[in-house]
Design an enzyme around this catalytic site. Structure first.
Site, PDB file in Angstrom:
ATOM      1  N   GLY A 143      28.055 -22.416   4.092  1.00 46.66           N
ATOM      2  CA  GLY A 143      29.479 -22.272   4.358  1.00 46.66           C
ATOM      3  C   GLY A 143      30.095 -20.986   3.839  1.00 46.66           C
ATOM      4  N   GLN A 144      29.284 -20.055   3.341  1.00 44.67           N
ATOM      5  CA  GLN A 144      29.840 -18.787   2.865  1.00 44.67           C
ATOM      6  C   GLN A 144      30.312 -17.970   4.060  1.00 44.67           C
ATOM      7  OE1 GLN A 144      27.186 -16.263   0.573  1.00 44.67           O
ATOM      8  NE2 GLN A 144      28.869 -14.963  -0.103  1.00 44.67           N
TER       9      GLN A 144
ATOM     10  N   HIS B  33      34.613 -21.156  -6.214  1.00 48.71           N
ATOM     11  CA  HIS B  33      35.778 -21.977  -5.904  1.00 48.71           C
ATOM     12  C   HIS B  33      36.013 -22.876  -7.113  1.00 48.71           C
ATOM     13  CE1 HIS B  33      35.757 -21.328  -1.431  1.00 48.71           C
ATOM     14  NE2 HIS B  33      34.500 -21.011  -1.706  1.00 48.71           N
TER      15      HIS B  33
ATOM     16  N   ASN C 261      29.185 -21.041  -2.698  1.00 48.60           N
ATOM     17  CA  ASN C 261      28.490 -21.174  -1.422  1.00 48.60           C
ATOM     18  C   ASN C 261      27.655 -19.906  -1.248  1.00 48.60           C
ATOM     19  OD1 ASN C 261      29.826 -23.597  -0.821  1.00 48.60           O
ATOM     20  ND2 ASN C 261      31.563 -22.494   0.000  1.00 48.60           N
TER      21      ASN C 261
ATOM     22  N   HIS D 117      31.873 -15.524  -4.759  1.00 50.81           N
ATOM     23  CA  HIS D 117      33.104 -16.107  -5.288  1.00 50.81           C
ATOM     24  C   HIS D 117      32.865 -17.558  -5.669  1.00 50.81           C
ATOM     25  CE1 HIS D 117      33.125 -16.528  -0.895  1.00 50.81           C
ATOM     26  NE2 HIS D 117      33.864 -17.628  -1.046  1.00 50.81           N
TER      27      HIS D 117
ATOM     28  N   ASP E 109      43.278 -19.698  -3.186  1.00 49.92           N
ATOM     29  CA  ASP E 109      42.688 -19.738  -1.847  1.00 49.92           C
ATOM     30  C   ASP E 109      43.807 -19.901  -0.828  1.00 49.92           C
ATOM     31  OD1 ASP E 109      41.336 -20.922   0.587  1.00 49.92           O
ATOM     32  OD2 ASP E 109      39.594 -20.685  -0.707  1.00 49.92           O
ATOM     33  N   ILE E 110      43.713 -19.188   0.288  1.00 55.65           N
ATOM     34  CA  ILE E 110      44.766 -19.283   1.311  1.00 55.65           C
ATOM     35  C   ILE E 110      44.659 -20.562   2.136  1.00 55.65           C
ATOM     36  CG2 ILE E 110      45.112 -16.787   1.468  1.00 55.65           C
ATOM     37  CD1 ILE E 110      43.516 -16.905   4.124  1.00 55.65           C
TER      38      ILE E 110
END
Length: 114
Positions: free
Chosen positions: A93-94, A102, A87, A100, A30-31
Site C-alpha cells: 500500500g505504499q 503512520h 508500508n 514514512h 495525513d490529508i
C-alpha cells in the site's frame, strides 16, 4: 529528490500541518486520516522505504521511531495505545516512495488491519 512530495514538505515548499519537528524528522497530519490521530513521520533525508531506512544504519530509523512516539505522547494516544505502520512497497500500500511512519490512534484499532 526534486519530485518527491515528502521532500517538498520537508523543504517547506508544500504546506502541511506540522505537529513535530526534530533535527532529523518531520511529522505532519495525513490529508486522508484513517483514525482521529493520523500523523505521518518522515526522515528529513530521503529514503524510499523502510528497507532503505534500515540499511542507512546511522541511527535514523531510531530517530524516526522516537519522533513517532513523541507524536503519540503529544497527541494523547500514548497511554491508551497507538499503532505505528510502515508500508514498504506497492503491494503493502505504499504510494509515496519516501519512507514514512503512520502514527494512528484515538480509537480502537482492529486486527488484522486490512
Amino acid at each position: 529528490m526534486t519530485d518527491c512530495l515528502f521532500c517538498k514538505i520537508v523543504a517547506k515548499e508544500i504546506p502541511a500541518e506540522i505537529v513535530l519537528e526534530t533535527d532529523r524528522a518531520l511529522a505532519f497530519r495525513d490529508i486522508n486520516p484513517q483514525a482521529p490521530t493520523h500523523v505521518l513521520v518522515v526522515p528529513k533525508e530521503h529514503h524510499a522505504d523502510a528497507a532503505a531506512l534500515a540499511a542507512a544504519d546511522d541511527g535514523l530509523a531510531d530517530d524516526v521511531l522516537k519522533a513517532a512516539h513523541a507524536v503519540a505522547v503529544q497527541e494523547g494516544t500514548a497511554e491508551p495505545g497507538y499503532r505505528v505502520v510502515f508500508n514498504t512497497g506497492p503491494a503493502a500500500g505504499q504510494t509515496v516512495f519516501h519512507v514514512h511512519a503512520h502514527v494512528l490512534g484515538g480509537r480502537a484499532l482492529e486486527w488484522p488491519p486490512g
